[in-house]
Design an enzyme around this catalytic site. Structure first.
Site, mmCIF file in Angstrom:
data_model
loop_
_atom_site.group_PDB
_atom_site.id
_atom_site.type_symbol
_atom_site.label_atom_id
_atom_site.label_comp_id
_atom_site.label_asym_id
_atom_site.label_seq_id
_atom_site.Cartn_x
_atom_site.Cartn_y
_atom_site.Cartn_z
ATOM 1 N N HIS A 188 25.771 56.555 41.290
ATOM 2 C CA HIS A 188 25.814 56.655 42.749
ATOM 3 C C HIS A 188 24.824 55.685 43.389
ATOM 4 O O HIS A 188 25.097 55.096 44.440
ATOM 5 C CB HIS A 188 25.497 58.093 43.169
ATOM 6 N N GLU A 429 48.646 41.909 36.021
ATOM 7 C CA GLU A 429 47.400 42.193 35.304
ATOM 8 C C GLU A 429 47.557 42.012 33.798
ATOM 9 O O GLU A 429 46.575 42.138 33.066
ATOM 10 C CB GLU A 429 46.956 43.632 35.573
ATOM 11 N N ASP A 453 41.578 42.941 34.853
ATOM 12 C CA ASP A 453 42.373 43.346 33.695
ATOM 13 C C ASP A 453 43.058 42.156 33.035
ATOM 14 O O ASP A 453 43.163 42.091 31.812
ATOM 15 C CB ASP A 453 43.418 44.399 34.095
ATOM 16 N N CYS A 500 43.379 39.721 43.909
ATOM 17 C CA CYS A 500 42.559 40.816 44.442
ATOM 18 C C CYS A 500 41.461 41.232 43.472
ATOM 19 O O CYS A 500 40.719 42.161 43.734
ATOM 20 C CB CYS A 500 43.425 42.026 44.808
#
Length: 539
Positions: A188, A429, A453, A500
């Protein structure tokens, strides 16, 4: 001067005094109790107090870091009330007649160790969450006051690790940087550092007991270096770099409101990647031309069950309305591999990156897929939506998706529910999708290349394995040729192509991507202006 090397989770330069977060060791003693019921009552009061505290933290986090990042405190509330966790504490108190503090501490250690030993990196990061809620319970049982973070001077926060509740309670204007001995890129703290543009290092081999508050330090997020008690020369270099960063930010402001067009007139769309509705604020602040990747799976994470159709519809509609006619590309559910959810019962896999994930889950569990598609088609009435399907490897998959979309449209027609079938594309990908790009381009409206990927599958390297960092090369010529082949395959059929993945924001490759013929680059909001400036200065 001492120099330490760690792993950078957010680049940037910070200079200032160190504040070492030395956590008080709760030396919880095992005490025999005669009145078990009283001990269970104490536990219940401490739990109710903790739930109230977490509710306050959730509200504070909502204001500062948005809904998705605040959701960790809802997860903490659920973990706190988890039957297995509570039963384990109750059983210790009742069967061994021990004090509540000891029962909580032992249970917390056991559960944290269980998470830490899991293979999944996301689940490993939950170990810190269990320790966080257990420590909170112990503090409440002991009647301890919470630390007053408002008195903290602007500092570089140094700690063994930081829990979500600690980071959210801090005054963000007083944090110059985060430096931790442990932690992960999925922690986090790392997520918050990236959201708030705060330099952060993890895995820095420090001996905290030897550090003193107030010692001047330099954090170099670009090199992953931490300088303790730096000499005048190192401080001067850091100050020069800070000035350069500030000047760079000032210059980039000049590119707001401009089109991303090369000097020769070639137009490239520069979009942004987001993971939640609240991230749209960063998209608009950085003047992105649209959203090239909305990771819809974040609607599915950190909860105990699937989001229903209306919850998804409202999230998608809100993003579309906020973007006011600009294109929004939403990726359908991409769960699996490094993103797992217990309630889907995906189980453990020997090789999850090549396993049951993304579109494979959707095609195997069409009810989940159809719920999302219904929400997307309904939301498409409210803006410029495009749907993107991940992990495609064949023409047959795209045809199957098409049949399901038609089925959903028929159902909406029968129910007289307004909808629109928007643009539909696939993520490239896998090498399989690259090799089939011409055939796939005949069936879809666009391609978006997921370079993270694509790189790992092309090079046969697990991108999560730090032992392979020296071999993992996203600039590998084989990867770049895969991208070129994809662009050529799409353009042959008049379809547009975007990137992306992380490479889209790599300004060392921007010029080459433009020369390849790329139509769109989708990047983190903070990288929109650097990429646009690179495009605008190209011949």
């Amino acid at each position: 001067m001492e120099k330490y090397i760690g792993k950078s989770v957010y680049k940037g330069i910070a200079i200032g005094p160190v504040h070492v977060l030395k956590k008080r060791d709760h030396l919880v003693k095992r005490i025999h109790v005669d009145h078990v019921e009283k001990e269970l009552e104490r536990l219940e009061k401490a739990k109710e107090q903790a739930i109230g505290q977490l509710g306050e933290l959730y509200e504070k986090a909502m204001q500062e870091v948005g809904e998705v990042n605040a959701a960790i405190f809802e997860v903490h509330q659920m973990m706190l009330e988890d039957d297995d966790y509570q039963d384990a504490i109750h059983n210790l108190i009742q069967n061994e007649e021990v004090n509540a503090e000891y029962a909580v501490a032992v249970t917390g250690d056991n559960f944290a160790e269980m998470f830490a030993n899991m293979d999944d990196e996301y689940m490993q990061a939950r170990s810190a969450d269990v320790r966080d809620i257990s420590n909170r319970l112990v503090r409440n049982l002991a009647g301890e006051e919470q630390m007053d973070w408002s008195k903290l001077e602007p500092s570089i926060i140094v700690a063994d690790d930081l829990t979500p509740s600690e980071t959210v309670q801090m005054d963000k204007n007083k944090i110059l940087a985060f430096v931790t001995v442990h932690g992960s890129t999925n922690s986090h703290t790392a997520i918050l550092a990236r959201m708030m543009n705060i330099p952060a290092l993890i895995g820095v081999p420090l001996e905290l007991e030897k550090l003193h508050n107030g010692t001047i330090a330099v954090v170099d997020g670009k090199k992953g270096a931490f300088f303790l008690d730096p000499d005048e020369n190192e401080i001067h270099l850091a100050e020069v770099q800070q000035l350069e960063e500030q000047e760079q930010k000032r210059l980039l402001e000049n590119y707001k409101g401009r089109e991303s067009v090369t000097k020769s007139g070639k137009k490239i769309h520069v979009f942004a990647n987001i993971g939640s509705v609240s991230d749209v604020a960063y998209v608009l602040e950085n003047d992105a031309e649209g959203i090239g990747l909305f990771r819809s799976e974040f609607l599915y994470l950190g909860r105990s069950g699937l989001p229903d159709e209306n919850e998804q519809f409202n999230a998608y509609r809100q993003v579309l309305q906020m973007m006011a006619g600009k294109k929004v590309v939403i990726r359908t559910l991409d769960i699996g591999a490094d993103k797992n959810v217990d309630y889907l019962g995906l189980g453990q896999e020997d090789n999850p990156a090549m396993g049951y994930r993304a579109i494979r889950i959707c095609l195997e569990q069409p009810d989940i897929f159809k719920t999302q598609l219904r929400a997307l088609l309904r939301a498409a009435k409210y803006g410029n939506l495009a749907i993107m399907y991940p992990m495609i490897i064949s023409v047959e998959e795209v045809k199957s998706i098409g049949e399901i979309v038609k089925e959903v449209a028929r159902e909406l027609d029968e129910e007289k529910v307004p909808y629109t079938i928007p643009e539909q594309g696939v993520m490239v990908e896998t090498p399989a999708a690259v090799m089939m790009s011409e055939e796939l381009a005949e069936l879809v409206d666009f391609f978006s290349i997921g370079t993270n990927d694509l790189t790992q599958y092309t090079l046969a390297i697990d991108r999560q394995n730090s032992k392979l960092d020296r071999f993992y090369n996203p600039h590998h010529e084989a990867v770049l040729r895969m991208i070129q082949k994809t662009i050529d395959g799409a353009h042959k059929h008049g379809k547009w192509v975007g990137i992306c993945g992380e490479l889209g924001a790599d300004t060392a490759l921007t010029e080459r991507f433009v020369q390849m013929g790329i139509d769109e680059l989708s990047v983190a909001p903070s990288m929109v202006l650097p990429v646009r400036s690179k495009i605008c200065e190209m011949e």
